[in-house]
Design a protein around this motif. Structure first.
Motif, mmCIF file in Angstrom:
data_model
loop_
_atom_site.group_PDB
_atom_site.id
_atom_site.type_symbol
_atom_site.label_atom_id
_atom_site.label_comp_id
_atom_site.label_asym_id
_atom_site.label_seq_id
_atom_site.Cartn_x
_atom_site.Cartn_y
_atom_site.Cartn_z
ATOM 1 N N PRO A 143 -16.441 53.781 -2.710
ATOM 2 C CA PRO A 143 -16.393 54.852 -3.704
ATOM 3 C C PRO A 143 -17.227 54.482 -4.932
ATOM 4 O O PRO A 143 -17.297 53.308 -5.312
ATOM 5 C CB PRO A 143 -14.902 54.934 -4.069
ATOM 6 N N ALA A 144 -17.852 55.469 -5.529
ATOM 7 C CA ALA A 144 -18.698 55.242 -6.700
ATOM 8 C C ALA A 144 -17.939 54.483 -7.770
ATOM 9 O O ALA A 144 -16.793 54.803 -8.078
ATOM 10 C CB ALA A 144 -19.189 56.583 -7.250
ATOM 11 N N GLY A 145 -18.562 53.450 -8.308
ATOM 12 C CA GLY A 145 -17.998 52.724 -9.432
ATOM 13 C C GLY A 145 -17.025 51.620 -9.056
ATOM 14 O O GLY A 145 -16.567 50.880 -9.925
ATOM 15 N N LEU A 146 -16.699 51.462 -7.767
ATOM 16 C CA LEU A 146 -15.696 50.464 -7.380
ATOM 17 C C LEU A 146 -16.284 49.206 -6.745
ATOM 18 O O LEU A 146 -15.554 48.367 -6.223
ATOM 19 C CB LEU A 146 -14.661 51.090 -6.445
ATOM 20 N N ALA A 147 -17.614 49.065 -6.760
ATOM 21 C CA ALA A 147 -18.212 47.856 -6.181
ATOM 22 C C ALA A 147 -17.704 46.619 -6.915
ATOM 23 O O ALA A 147 -17.588 46.618 -8.142
ATOM 24 C CB ALA A 147 -19.737 47.928 -6.272
ATOM 25 N N LEU A 148 -17.407 45.555 -6.164
ATOM 26 C CA LEU A 148 -16.989 44.280 -6.761
ATOM 27 C C LEU A 148 -18.239 43.498 -7.128
ATOM 28 O O LEU A 148 -18.872 42.884 -6.274
ATOM 29 C CB LEU A 148 -16.128 43.496 -5.768
ATOM 30 N N ARG A 149 -18.612 43.542 -8.393
ATOM 31 C CA ARG A 149 -19.828 42.898 -8.869
ATOM 32 C C ARG A 149 -19.585 41.423 -9.162
ATOM 33 O O ARG A 149 -18.455 40.994 -9.350
ATOM 34 C CB ARG A 149 -20.304 43.593 -10.165
ATOM 35 N N ARG A 150 -20.688 40.672 -9.238
ATOM 36 C CA ARG A 150 -20.585 39.278 -9.678
ATOM 37 C C ARG A 150 -20.411 39.177 -11.188
ATOM 38 O O ARG A 150 -20.025 38.132 -11.702
ATOM 39 C CB ARG A 150 -21.863 38.519 -9.294
ATOM 40 N N SER A 151 -20.719 40.259 -11.863
ATOM 41 C CA SER A 151 -20.834 40.207 -13.321
ATOM 42 C C SER A 151 -19.567 40.616 -14.052
ATOM 43 O O SER A 151 -19.580 40.730 -15.276
ATOM 44 C CB SER A 151 -21.984 41.122 -13.754
ATOM 45 N N GLY A 152 -18.464 40.816 -13.339
ATOM 46 C CA GLY A 152 -17.280 41.387 -13.990
ATOM 47 C C GLY A 152 -16.236 40.389 -14.449
ATOM 48 O O GLY A 152 -15.187 40.787 -14.986
ATOM 49 N N ALA A 153 -16.470 39.089 -14.277
ATOM 50 C CA ALA A 153 -15.456 38.100 -14.677
ATOM 51 C C ALA A 153 -15.325 38.065 -16.195
ATOM 52 O O ALA A 153 -16.324 38.078 -16.909
ATOM 53 C CB ALA A 153 -15.830 36.719 -14.135
ATOM 54 N N ARG A 154 -14.077 38.007 -16.694
ATOM 55 C CA ARG A 154 -13.819 38.023 -18.137
ATOM 56 C C ARG A 154 -12.986 36.809 -18.538
ATOM 57 O O ARG A 154 -12.145 36.353 -17.760
ATOM 58 C CB ARG A 154 -13.066 39.309 -18.531
ATOM 59 N N GLY A 205 -10.547 47.421 -7.234
ATOM 60 C CA GLY A 205 -9.666 47.945 -8.274
ATOM 61 C C GLY A 205 -8.742 46.889 -8.846
ATOM 62 O O GLY A 205 -8.073 47.135 -9.847
ATOM 63 N N VAL A 206 -8.660 45.710 -8.213
ATOM 64 C CA VAL A 206 -7.833 44.614 -8.730
ATOM 65 C C VAL A 206 -8.721 43.458 -9.176
ATOM 66 O O VAL A 206 -8.599 42.965 -10.291
ATOM 67 C CB VAL A 206 -6.825 44.131 -7.660
ATOM 68 N N ALA A 207 -9.629 43.026 -8.291
ATOM 69 C CA ALA A 207 -10.526 41.925 -8.652
ATOM 70 C C ALA A 207 -11.523 42.418 -9.705
ATOM 71 O O ALA A 207 -11.989 43.555 -9.662
ATOM 72 C CB ALA A 207 -11.260 41.410 -7.417
ATOM 73 N N THR A 208 -11.842 41.537 -10.658
ATOM 74 C CA THR A 208 -12.846 41.881 -11.662
ATOM 75 C C THR A 208 -14.240 41.446 -11.217
ATOM 76 O O THR A 208 -15.242 41.959 -11.701
ATOM 77 C CB THR A 208 -12.506 41.212 -13.014
#
Lengths: 323, 323
Positions: A143-154, A205-208
């Motif tokens: 779904p659009a916008g739900l890709a698990l990117r490498r860049s989302g870690a916070r 939706g869970v993993a950043t």
């Protein structure tokens, strides 16, 4: 004019295609025309990745052909898993030194078995002569916008890993020492890695952030840290250790395998600490452990790991072009 | 932890990627993550094809690297052209014997030049070490139901061909004889074939079938005849003959090149006779001739062609697996 020869297409069709009756409604034109024609699902985005497996670079040329077929697809599907995409279609570019029907049949069985279990229909291919090389392009949807990117870690996120990394590297070492029992659990981890497709989808939706561990846990973690512009602190005591590794190696050697062994294709993910229980609940039906092994911190680099492990992390195909 | 080495991704990124500022709205995630993420156009179907080019099988290893890059993409794009699809995205699996920055820069320039002209964004790649091999997966889009299939030729249809087939095979022969002037028109036809993307799109809704001529006019015509379950009668006198071929060869040798020379990547199409003028009108802005060369007839096989040309048609990578 009558062509009695077996063309390259006939070859791939005979060994690799599924019967026409197995066709799916999302495959408008399959093998046998200039292109495959596919019907993307409305509202979904397309995830695409290509992976090449070369004999004696990525796998031993004398590995069981079914394992070679399985593994060539698995390493490509693993990228879809790491993106959280659902596998849909694949194409194979197969380069062969010779046409050996017995080898091809076993190779195709390994490839096809994983393709069918993964819902990934082989829709195109190309066969050429040369050094044994398998190029696989995989297509998935999400779904659009739900890709698990490498860049989302916070900063503050937990770092967690699926399964038991390190087994495949230990399996490769066993192979190189002459072990040939395909039922050996470490050998199987190397020869028939299982792409974590269901886990990737479940963690949307869970993993950043997410990445698959192909080069080694530390090397692939570093890709996430670079893309997310953060650092990490690992707790080695919390690393998940496979029983066959603990049974045969000193702890420090086990850690080295877990941290720097490639080829496992487990997922390395980050998530808010509050989401760990939910993530583990989602993976429970898959019987796949998800083990927290550290935290994302501000800054850069990795803390908590002795220098000897850091120094041996990662590898490159072309070290001579170092700047 | 700091990685100072140039990883395989850095390598492909440096030489092959376009600047981030050139990103397109249909590329959600480009190079640099586990997968590319793409936004298909609503209501369009996806055309996918993969082609592998191996050194000294598909091109001379000492061909100009820019030509190797151009040609590897051109042969893949040609399949989109033959389907009537609009080029959108591509992935490259590059296998290299060594990392030579000068060679890579020229190779990338050849690949990138054609990619940009064709609107085909490079969104993913993989670099491995081994025999020089370029695997290209291309993705195009086309409206549902308008794909130009091989199976649509009908009795009574005209058979027509774009451009002047036979030049590339003559160019390869010149190369093998030592000709190295890249401006030689026959050499250029071989080294830098032009995929007929605009022609394929323009012929949607007019052509009843299409295929690109990669293996030779007769061999590829046979694929159409088999898929459509029809035969053909060709009129050799009507074959389009390139001036440099007529100037240097006997007529019968020219015919042999036109009928059985591969590597031109012209389109072979069929259409109702009443649609020829409309088809030619659509190709006029492209300055691309479309020459009728025969008719589809009932039955099977090809009439009107001397046996010596039929016998030399086609070729196979794996003749030893003949049944």
């Amino acid at each position: 004019m009558s062509r009695t020869s077996l063309s390259e297409f006939d070859l791939i069709a005979r060994y690799l295609s599924r019967p026409a009756t197995a066709g799916r409604s999302d495959v408008i034109v399959g093998n046998g025309d200039d292109c495959a024609v596919l019907a993307p699902s409305p509202g979904q985005q397309l995830a695409v990745s290509v992976d090449t497996s070369v004999a004696d670079v990525h796998f031993p040329h004398d590995a069981p052909p079914a394992a070679i077929g399985h593994r060539a697809l698995a390493v490509a599907l693993s990228d879809l898993a790491a993106m959280g995409a659902k596998a849909r279609w694949c194409c194979m570019a197969l380069t062969l030194p010779a046409a050996d029907p017995v080898w091809l049949e076993a190779f195709a069985e390994g490839f096809r078995g994983l393709a069918e279990r993964s819902g990934c229909e082989l829709v195109g291919g190309d066969v050429t002569r040369g050094t044994l090389t398998i190029g696989v392009t995989v297509h998935g949807e999400l779904p659009a916008g739900l890709a698990l990117r490498r860049s989302g870690a916070r900063e503050g996120d937990l770092i967690a890993v699926t399964g038991y990394p390190g087994r495949a590297a230990a399996g490769l070492a066993r192979w190189q020492q002459g072990e040939r029992d395909p039922g050996h659990p470490l050998l199987e981890a190397y020869l028939r890695p299982e792409p974590r497709l269901s886990a990737g989808e479940a963690l949307r939706g869970v993993a950043t952030s997410a990445i698959d561990i192909s080069d080694g846990l530390l090397a692939d973690l570093q890709h996430v840290l670079s893309a997310s512009r953060v650092g990490a602190r690992l707790d080695l005591e919390s690393l998940p250790l496979a029983t066959p590794l603990r049974a045969t190696l000193e702890l420090d050697e086990v850690w080295e395998r877990v941290l720097n062994g490639g080829d496992d294709y487990e997922l390395l993910v980050t998530m808010a600490a509050a989401d760990l229980a939910e993530a583990q609940r989602r993976l429970a039906p898959l019987h796949l452990p998800l083990t927290p092994i550290g935290r994302i911190i501000a800054g850069e680099g990795v803390e908590g790991v002795p220098l000897r492990h850091l120094e041996s992390s990662g590898w490159d195909h072309f070290p001579e072009v170092l700047s």
